[in-house]
Design a protein around this motif. Structure first.
Motif, short mmCIF file in Angstrom:
data_model
loop_
_atom_site.label_atom_id
_atom_site.label_comp_id
_atom_site.label_asym_id
_atom_site.label_seq_id
_atom_site.Cartn_x
_atom_site.Cartn_y
_atom_site.Cartn_z
N ARG A 164 32.08 68.15 -3.28
CA ARG A 164 31.19 69.28 -3.56
C ARG A 164 31.83 70.26 -4.53
NH1 ARG A 164 30.14 69.11 2.15
NH2 ARG A 164 31.41 70.98 2.49
N LEU A 165 33.13 70.50 -4.35
CA LEU A 165 33.83 71.41 -5.24
C LEU A 165 33.83 70.89 -6.68
CD1 LEU A 165 37.04 73.38 -4.47
CD2 LEU A 165 36.95 72.01 -6.56
N PHE A 166 34.14 69.62 -6.86
CA PHE A 166 34.14 69.05 -8.21
C PHE A 166 32.73 69.01 -8.79
CE2 PHE A 166 38.44 67.81 -7.25
CZ PHE A 166 39.06 67.66 -8.48
N ALA A 167 31.74 68.77 -7.95
CA ALA A 167 30.36 68.76 -8.44
C ALA A 167 29.93 70.16 -8.87
CB ALA A 167 29.43 68.23 -7.35
N ALA A 168 30.37 71.19 -8.15
CA ALA A 168 30.07 72.55 -8.57
C ALA A 168 30.73 72.86 -9.91
CB ALA A 168 30.53 73.55 -7.51
N ALA A 169 31.95 72.39 -10.08
CA ALA A 169 32.62 72.57 -11.37
C ALA A 169 31.84 71.86 -12.47
CB ALA A 169 34.05 72.03 -11.30
N ALA A 170 31.34 70.66 -12.18
CA ALA A 170 30.53 69.93 -13.16
C ALA A 170 29.28 70.71 -13.52
CB ALA A 170 30.16 68.56 -12.60
N ALA A 171 28.64 71.30 -12.51
CA ALA A 171 27.45 72.11 -12.77
C ALA A 171 27.77 73.28 -13.68
CB ALA A 171 26.85 72.59 -11.46
N GLY A 172 28.94 73.89 -13.46
CA GLY A 172 29.36 74.98 -14.33
C GLY A 172 29.62 74.51 -15.75
N ARG A 173 30.27 73.37 -15.89
CA ARG A 173 30.59 72.84 -17.21
C ARG A 173 29.33 72.48 -18.00
NH1 ARG A 173 35.96 71.72 -17.67
NH2 ARG A 173 35.67 70.29 -19.42
N LEU A 174 28.29 72.04 -17.28
CA LEU A 174 27.06 71.61 -17.93
C LEU A 174 26.08 72.75 -18.15
CD1 LEU A 174 26.51 68.32 -15.89
CD2 LEU A 174 27.30 68.49 -18.27
N SER A 175 26.40 73.93 -17.66
CA SER A 175 25.41 75.01 -17.65
C SER A 175 25.14 75.59 -19.03
CB SER A 175 25.86 76.13 -16.71
OG SER A 175 27.08 76.71 -17.15
N ASP A 176 26.00 75.34 -20.00
CA ASP A 176 25.70 75.83 -21.35
C ASP A 176 24.44 75.17 -21.91
OD1 ASP A 176 27.83 77.52 -21.38
OD2 ASP A 176 29.15 76.20 -22.54
N GLU A 177 24.21 73.93 -21.47
CA GLU A 177 23.03 73.19 -21.96
C GLU A 177 21.88 73.24 -20.96
OE1 GLU A 177 24.24 69.27 -22.94
OE2 GLU A 177 25.71 69.90 -24.44
N ASP A 178 22.20 73.31 -19.67
CA ASP A 178 21.16 73.28 -18.65
C ASP A 178 21.69 73.96 -17.39
OD1 ASP A 178 19.12 72.79 -16.90
OD2 ASP A 178 19.17 70.62 -17.06
N THR A 179 21.05 75.03 -16.98
CA THR A 179 21.51 75.76 -15.79
C THR A 179 20.87 75.22 -14.50
OG1 THR A 179 19.76 77.41 -16.06
CG2 THR A 179 21.90 77.87 -17.11
N GLY A 180 20.07 74.16 -14.62
CA GLY A 180 19.33 73.67 -13.46
C GLY A 180 20.22 73.30 -12.28
N LEU A 181 21.34 72.63 -12.56
CA LEU A 181 22.23 72.22 -11.48
C LEU A 181 22.86 73.43 -10.79
CD1 LEU A 181 23.93 69.19 -13.23
CD2 LEU A 181 22.47 69.08 -11.21
N LEU A 182 23.24 74.43 -11.56
CA LEU A 182 23.79 75.64 -10.96
C LEU A 182 22.73 76.38 -10.15
CD1 LEU A 182 26.17 77.47 -13.47
CD2 LEU A 182 26.74 76.46 -11.26
N GLU A 183 21.52 76.40 -10.66
CA GLU A 183 20.44 77.05 -9.93
C GLU A 183 20.18 76.34 -8.60
OE1 GLU A 183 17.36 76.96 -12.82
OE2 GLU A 183 18.24 78.56 -14.03
N HIS A 184 20.33 75.05 -8.61
CA HIS A 184 20.24 74.29 -7.36
C HIS A 184 21.39 74.65 -6.42
CE1 HIS A 184 19.05 70.82 -4.85
NE2 HIS A 184 20.35 70.69 -4.64
N ALA A 185 22.58 74.79 -6.99
CA ALA A 185 23.76 75.08 -6.18
C ALA A 185 23.69 76.46 -5.53
CB ALA A 185 25.02 74.97 -7.03
N VAL A 186 22.91 77.37 -6.11
CA VAL A 186 22.75 78.70 -5.52
C VAL A 186 22.19 78.61 -4.10
CG1 VAL A 186 21.39 80.82 -5.70
CG2 VAL A 186 22.59 79.96 -7.70
N ASN A 187 21.46 77.54 -3.82
CA ASN A 187 20.85 77.37 -2.50
C ASN A 187 21.66 76.44 -1.59
OD1 ASN A 187 18.48 78.96 -3.13
ND2 ASN A 187 17.87 77.26 -4.47
N ALA A 188 22.89 76.13 -2.01
CA ALA A 188 23.72 75.20 -1.22
C ALA A 188 24.07 75.80 0.13
CB ALA A 188 24.99 74.86 -1.99
N GLU A 189 24.24 74.95 1.12
CA GLU A 189 24.68 75.41 2.44
C GLU A 189 26.14 75.84 2.41
OE1 GLU A 189 23.91 72.56 5.46
OE2 GLU A 189 21.75 72.43 5.04
N ASP A 190 26.92 75.22 1.55
CA ASP A 190 28.34 75.54 1.42
C ASP A 190 28.47 76.91 0.75
OD1 ASP A 190 31.02 75.72 0.49
OD2 ASP A 190 31.19 73.55 0.52
#
Length: 222
Positions: free
Chosen positions: A181-207
């Motif tokens: 999960r930690l590495f996936a969150a980092a991936a979402a951050g790295r990809l957010s310059d092109e698409d914030t969708g993954l980070l927006e999904h992570a905002v609702n994470a249980e973790d």
């Protein structure tokens, strides 16, 4: 003279390391001296003092110095293994700014701290993974022992080199493995310059760690 002032401040920190009210101002003054040319190598006296507060203070100074801390990179592996969580926390920042291919083993140590027991250290590592260059990640991954952290590090490197699969990131964000999960969150951050969708999904994470990271990264205060 500048050298005299810096030497005096180091003596003050060593003598009063038990008293935070004294160490704080002395550390700030020493930081100014270091920016003005006081030799960064003189921090070795604090780093090797055997006093945890003095070591923490010196590591904080290195983290504040940016590229000026580069001559001290040989000291950083020991700091990443220090029993004080704050020392490990500050040392990660030193590696982010100054670590490159020859420091692959040190970068690998940072990646290994993704499983650290301390929340603050894991948070710092998450920021490192989201911000590091592809070359830094590759150097660290190459120096990790086989295992889950190496697998995740290599996956993160591949995301930079290949067309990313958002479904793979989401699967790890929602999976049971906290390291994944930690590495996936980092991936979402790295990809957010092109698409914030993954980070927006992570905002609702249980973790909570992942949720807080996503909120902060989206706010631009990473």
């Amino acid at each position: 003279m500048q050298t005299q002032a810096g030497d005096d401040l180091i003596r003050r920190i060593r003598a009063h390391s038990h008293d935070g009210d004294v160490v704080g101002p002395a550390a700030n003054d020493l930081l100014s001296e270091l920016y003005d040319g006081y030799p960064v190598g003189n921090l070795t006296e604090l780093l090797h003092s055997g006093d945890d507060v003095a070591v923490r203070t010196a590591t904080w100074l290195l983290s504040e110095l940016g590229e000026l801390a580069a001559p001290m990179m040989d000291e950083v592996p020991a700091l990443l293994a220090h029993p004080f969580a704050q020392v490990r926390f500050y040392a990660v920042e030193v590696v982010l700014v100054n670590g490159d291919a020859p420091h692959g083993s040190t970068i690998a140590r940072v990646m290994s701290l993704s499983t650290d027991y301390d929340t603050g250290v894991r948070w710092q590592v998450l920021g490192f993974l989201a911000s590091a260059t592809t070359d830094q990640l590759a150097a660290g991954a190459a120096n990790l022992e086989p295992g889950p952290v190496k697998d995740m590090a290599e996956w993160l490197v591949r995301l930079d080199d290949e067309a990313p699969d958002p479904r793979a990131v989401l699967a790890r964000l929602e999976g049971p493995d906290p390291t994944a999960r930690l590495f996936a969150a980092a991936a979402a951050g790295r990809l957010s310059d092109e698409d914030t969708g993954l980070l927006e999904h992570a905002v609702n994470a249980e973790d909570e760690e992942i949720r807080a990271f996503a909120e902060r990264w989206l706010s631009g205060s990473d």
